[in-house]
Write a protein that holds these residues in place. Structure first.
Motif, PDB file in Angstrom:
ATOM      1  N   ALA A 128       0.810  -1.215   0.000  1.00  0.00           N
ATOM      2  CA  ALA A 128       0.000   0.000   0.000  1.00  0.00           C
ATOM      3  C   ALA A 128       0.848   1.272   0.000  1.00  0.00           C
ATOM      4  O   ALA A 128       0.445   2.282  -0.576  1.00  0.00           O
ATOM      5  CB  ALA A 128      -0.925   0.004   1.217  1.00  0.00           C
ATOM      6  N   ILE A 129       2.021   1.217   0.613  1.00  0.00           N
ATOM      7  CA  ILE A 129       2.859   2.413   0.740  1.00  0.00           C
ATOM      8  C   ILE A 129       3.990   2.438  -0.280  1.00  0.00           C
ATOM      9  O   ILE A 129       4.238   3.447  -0.933  1.00  0.00           O
ATOM     10  CB  ILE A 129       3.451   2.507   2.167  1.00  0.00           C
ATOM     11  N   LEU A 130       4.686   1.316  -0.396  1.00  0.00           N
ATOM     12  CA  LEU A 130       5.884   1.260  -1.239  1.00  0.00           C
ATOM     13  C   LEU A 130       5.610   0.691  -2.625  1.00  0.00           C
ATOM     14  O   LEU A 130       6.512   0.672  -3.462  1.00  0.00           O
ATOM     15  CB  LEU A 130       6.967   0.416  -0.546  1.00  0.00           C
ATOM     16  N   PHE A 131       4.402   0.203  -2.844  1.00  0.00           N
ATOM     17  CA  PHE A 131       4.000  -0.399  -4.122  1.00  0.00           C
ATOM     18  C   PHE A 131       4.909  -1.552  -4.521  1.00  0.00           C
ATOM     19  O   PHE A 131       5.238  -1.715  -5.692  1.00  0.00           O
ATOM     20  CB  PHE A 131       3.964   0.656  -5.241  1.00  0.00           C
ATOM     21  N   ASP A 132       5.291  -2.381  -3.554  1.00  0.00           N
ATOM     22  CA  ASP A 132       6.252  -3.446  -3.853  1.00  0.00           C
ATOM     23  C   ASP A 132       5.621  -4.786  -4.238  1.00  0.00           C
ATOM     24  O   ASP A 132       6.314  -5.742  -4.510  1.00  0.00           O
ATOM     25  CB  ASP A 132       7.240  -3.630  -2.697  1.00  0.00           C
ATOM     26  N   ARG A 133       4.312  -4.853  -4.262  1.00  0.00           N
ATOM     27  CA  ARG A 133       3.573  -6.047  -4.714  1.00  0.00           C
ATOM     28  C   ARG A 133       3.928  -7.309  -3.917  1.00  0.00           C
ATOM     29  O   ARG A 133       3.911  -8.402  -4.440  1.00  0.00           O
ATOM     30  CB  ARG A 133       3.770  -6.275  -6.197  1.00  0.00           C
ATOM     31  N   ALA A 134       4.211  -7.128  -2.637  1.00  0.00           N
ATOM     32  CA  ALA A 134       4.583  -8.256  -1.779  1.00  0.00           C
ATOM     33  C   ALA A 134       3.362  -8.945  -1.183  1.00  0.00           C
ATOM     34  O   ALA A 134       3.492 -10.009  -0.600  1.00  0.00           O
ATOM     35  CB  ALA A 134       5.504  -7.775  -0.656  1.00  0.00           C
ATOM     36  N   TYR A 135       2.192  -8.351  -1.327  1.00  0.00           N
ATOM     37  CA  TYR A 135       0.981  -8.860  -0.677  1.00  0.00           C
ATOM     38  C   TYR A 135      -0.002  -9.351  -1.721  1.00  0.00           C
ATOM     39  O   TYR A 135      -0.222  -8.695  -2.739  1.00  0.00           O
ATOM     40  CB  TYR A 135       0.334  -7.745   0.141  1.00  0.00           C
ATOM     41  N   SER A 136      -0.593 -10.495  -1.414  1.00  0.00           N
ATOM     42  CA  SER A 136      -1.751 -10.931  -2.196  1.00  0.00           C
ATOM     43  C   SER A 136      -2.814 -11.358  -1.194  1.00  0.00           C
ATOM     44  O   SER A 136      -2.555 -12.112  -0.270  1.00  0.00           O
ATOM     45  CB  SER A 136      -1.385 -12.078  -3.138  1.00  0.00           C
ATOM     46  N   GLY A 137      -3.975 -10.846  -1.352  1.00  0.00           N
ATOM     47  CA  GLY A 137      -5.063 -11.151  -0.437  1.00  0.00           C
ATOM     48  C   GLY A 137      -6.176 -10.148  -0.624  1.00  0.00           C
ATOM     49  O   GLY A 137      -6.069  -9.222  -1.426  1.00  0.00           O
ATOM     50  N   ASN A 138      -7.242 -10.331   0.133  1.00  0.00           N
ATOM     51  CA  ASN A 138      -8.400  -9.450   0.054  1.00  0.00           C
ATOM     52  C   ASN A 138      -8.827  -9.071   1.472  1.00  0.00           C
ATOM     53  O   ASN A 138      -9.636  -9.763   2.092  1.00  0.00           O
ATOM     54  CB  ASN A 138      -9.540 -10.149  -0.691  1.00  0.00           C
ATOM     55  N   PRO A 139      -8.274  -7.975   2.002  1.00  0.00           N
ATOM     56  CA  PRO A 139      -8.598  -7.580   3.382  1.00  0.00           C
ATOM     57  C   PRO A 139     -10.081  -7.347   3.606  1.00  0.00           C
ATOM     58  O   PRO A 139     -10.604  -7.668   4.672  1.00  0.00           O
ATOM     59  CB  PRO A 139      -7.810  -6.293   3.599  1.00  0.00           C
ATOM     60  N   MET A 140     -10.774  -6.804   2.622  1.00  0.00           N
ATOM     61  CA  MET A 140     -12.212  -6.558   2.792  1.00  0.00           C
ATOM     62  C   MET A 140     -12.934  -7.883   3.011  1.00  0.00           C
ATOM     63  O   MET A 140     -13.741  -8.011   3.934  1.00  0.00           O
ATOM     64  CB  MET A 140     -12.783  -5.840   1.564  1.00  0.00           C
ATOM     65  N   GLN A 141     -12.652  -8.853   2.187  1.00  0.00           N
ATOM     66  CA  GLN A 141     -13.297 -10.161   2.314  1.00  0.00           C
ATOM     67  C   GLN A 141     -12.990 -10.799   3.667  1.00  0.00           C
ATOM     68  O   GLN A 141     -13.877 -11.359   4.311  1.00  0.00           O
ATOM     69  CB  GLN A 141     -12.849 -11.068   1.175  1.00  0.00           C
ATOM     70  N   VAL A 142     -11.743 -10.699   4.098  1.00  0.00           N
ATOM     71  CA  VAL A 142     -11.350 -11.282   5.383  1.00  0.00           C
ATOM     72  C   VAL A 142     -12.124 -10.626   6.525  1.00  0.00           C
ATOM     73  O   VAL A 142     -12.714 -11.307   7.364  1.00  0.00           O
ATOM     74  CB  VAL A 142      -9.827 -11.152   5.613  1.00  0.00           C
ATOM     75  N   HIS A 143     -12.145  -9.300   6.563  1.00  0.00           N
ATOM     76  CA  HIS A 143     -12.822  -8.598   7.656  1.00  0.00           C
ATOM     77  C   HIS A 143     -14.332  -8.821   7.631  1.00  0.00           C
ATOM     78  O   HIS A 143     -14.965  -8.964   8.673  1.00  0.00           O
ATOM     79  CB  HIS A 143     -12.493  -7.104   7.618  1.00  0.00           C
ATOM     80  N   MET A 144     -14.914  -8.849   6.446  1.00  0.00           N
ATOM     81  CA  MET A 144     -16.354  -9.080   6.344  1.00  0.00           C
ATOM     82  C   MET A 144     -16.714 -10.501   6.764  1.00  0.00           C
ATOM     83  O   MET A 144     -17.830 -10.756   7.200  1.00  0.00           O
ATOM     84  CB  MET A 144     -16.825  -8.804   4.916  1.00  0.00           C
ATOM     85  N   GLY A 145     -15.767 -11.419   6.656  1.00  0.00           N
ATOM     86  CA  GLY A 145     -16.021 -12.815   6.991  1.00  0.00           C
ATOM     87  C   GLY A 145     -15.805 -13.188   8.444  1.00  0.00           C
ATOM     88  O   GLY A 145     -15.946 -14.355   8.801  1.00  0.00           O
ATOM     89  N   VAL A 146     -15.462 -12.234   9.274  1.00  0.00           N
ATOM     90  CA  VAL A 146     -15.254 -12.507  10.703  1.00  0.00           C
ATOM     91  C   VAL A 146     -16.415 -11.880  11.472  1.00  0.00           C
ATOM     92  O   VAL A 146     -16.451 -10.660  11.676  1.00  0.00           O
ATOM     93  CB  VAL A 146     -13.899 -11.945  11.196  1.00  0.00           C
ATOM     94  N   ALA A 148      -2.943   8.775   7.995  1.00  0.00           N
ATOM     95  CA  ALA A 148      -3.948   9.192   7.014  1.00  0.00           C
ATOM     96  C   ALA A 148      -4.337   8.026   6.110  1.00  0.00           C
ATOM     97  O   ALA A 148      -5.524   7.805   5.835  1.00  0.00           O
ATOM     98  CB  ALA A 148      -3.424  10.365   6.190  1.00  0.00           C
ATOM     99  N   LEU A 149      -3.356   7.261   5.661  1.00  0.00           N
ATOM    100  CA  LEU A 149      -3.633   6.098   4.823  1.00  0.00           C
ATOM    101  C   LEU A 149      -4.404   5.042   5.612  1.00  0.00           C
ATOM    102  O   LEU A 149      -5.387   4.466   5.114  1.00  0.00           O
ATOM    103  CB  LEU A 149      -2.328   5.516   4.272  1.00  0.00           C
ATOM    104  N   ALA A 150      -3.999   4.780   6.854  1.00  0.00           N
ATOM    105  CA  ALA A 150      -4.690   3.784   7.689  1.00  0.00           C
ATOM    106  C   ALA A 150      -6.141   4.185   7.930  1.00  0.00           C
ATOM    107  O   ALA A 150      -7.037   3.334   7.894  1.00  0.00           O
ATOM    108  CB  ALA A 150      -3.951   3.606   9.023  1.00  0.00           C
ATOM    109  N   HIS A 151      -6.386   5.470   8.149  1.00  0.00           N
ATOM    110  CA  HIS A 151      -7.755   5.929   8.382  1.00  0.00           C
ATOM    111  C   HIS A 151      -8.605   5.782   7.122  1.00  0.00           C
ATOM    112  O   HIS A 151      -9.772   5.399   7.207  1.00  0.00           O
ATOM    113  CB  HIS A 151      -7.765   7.371   8.893  1.00  0.00           C
ATOM    114  N   ARG A 152      -8.015   6.054   5.976  1.00  0.00           N
ATOM    115  CA  ARG A 152      -8.754   5.880   4.718  1.00  0.00           C
ATOM    116  C   ARG A 152      -9.122   4.413   4.506  1.00  0.00           C
ATOM    117  O   ARG A 152     -10.258   4.073   4.182  1.00  0.00           O
ATOM    118  CB  ARG A 152      -7.924   6.411   3.543  1.00  0.00           C
ATOM    119  N   ILE A 153      -8.155   3.524   4.716  1.00  0.00           N
ATOM    120  CA  ILE A 153      -8.402   2.085   4.573  1.00  0.00           C
ATOM    121  C   ILE A 153      -9.385   1.610   5.636  1.00  0.00           C
ATOM    122  O   ILE A 153     -10.305   0.833   5.357  1.00  0.00           O
ATOM    123  CB  ILE A 153      -7.074   1.313   4.614  1.00  0.00           C
ATOM    124  N   GLY A 154      -9.218   2.089   6.861  1.00  0.00           N
ATOM    125  CA  GLY A 154     -10.114   1.713   7.952  1.00  0.00           C
ATOM    126  C   GLY A 154     -11.554   2.118   7.681  1.00  0.00           C
ATOM    127  O   GLY A 154     -12.487   1.355   7.973  1.00  0.00           O
TER     128      GLY A 154
END
Length: 138
Positions: A61-79, A112-118
């Motif tokens: 999200a910050i460095l654009f290094d493409r190290a992450y694959s996943g879907n945080p929205m799906q994970v959070h909605m599923g808990v 600021a980025l965390a609040h936007r994502i949150g």
């Protein structure tokens, strides 16, 4: 030093340090701790890979290094234990860690980025929890 493409100046090591300090606080929190521990347990064998995955999320999200694959929205909605009001607590803890671990300008940009994502995650969780025939909650 971050790459020229980075949203702001932060290193992968700083991100990893923030994530580790944040999850240390999460596990100790009276409200959020039981949710996370209930899902992940208390073992370092589980927490280290989780922290690495979340650090990869932030590095992407910050460095654009493409190290992450996943879907945080799906994970959070599923808990089901995660409630929309938990995101304010999450962000408060996260902001406290950022203030302690980073330079003020870096902490402010990261916050600021965390609040936007949150906000997005909270809205997704809220949408999934609201009655199907009810009006939208903003």
């Amino acid at each position: 030093m971050a790459s020229k493409l980075a949203r702001f100046d932060i290193t992968p090591d700083e991100i990893a340090r923030v994530v580790a300090a944040f999850y240390f606080r999460i596990r100790a929190d009276d409200i959020l701790g039981p949710i996370f521990i209930g899902r992940l347990g208390n073992s370092t064998e589980v927490w280290r890979p989780h922290e690495a995955k979340i650090a990869a999320f932030w590095s992407n999200a910050i460095l654009f290094d493409r190290a992450y694959s996943g879907n945080p929205m799906q994970v959070h909605m599923g808990v089901p234990e995660i409630k929309p009001e938990h995101f304010a607590l999450w962000l408060e803890l996260f902001d406290n860690v950022l203030e302690k671990e980073l330079k003020p300008e870096t902490a402010q940009a990261f916050s600021a980025l965390a609040h936007r994502i949150g906000r997005g995650l909270r809205m997704g969780v809220q949408a999934v929890r609201q009655p199907k025939d009810g009006p939208p909650i903003f």
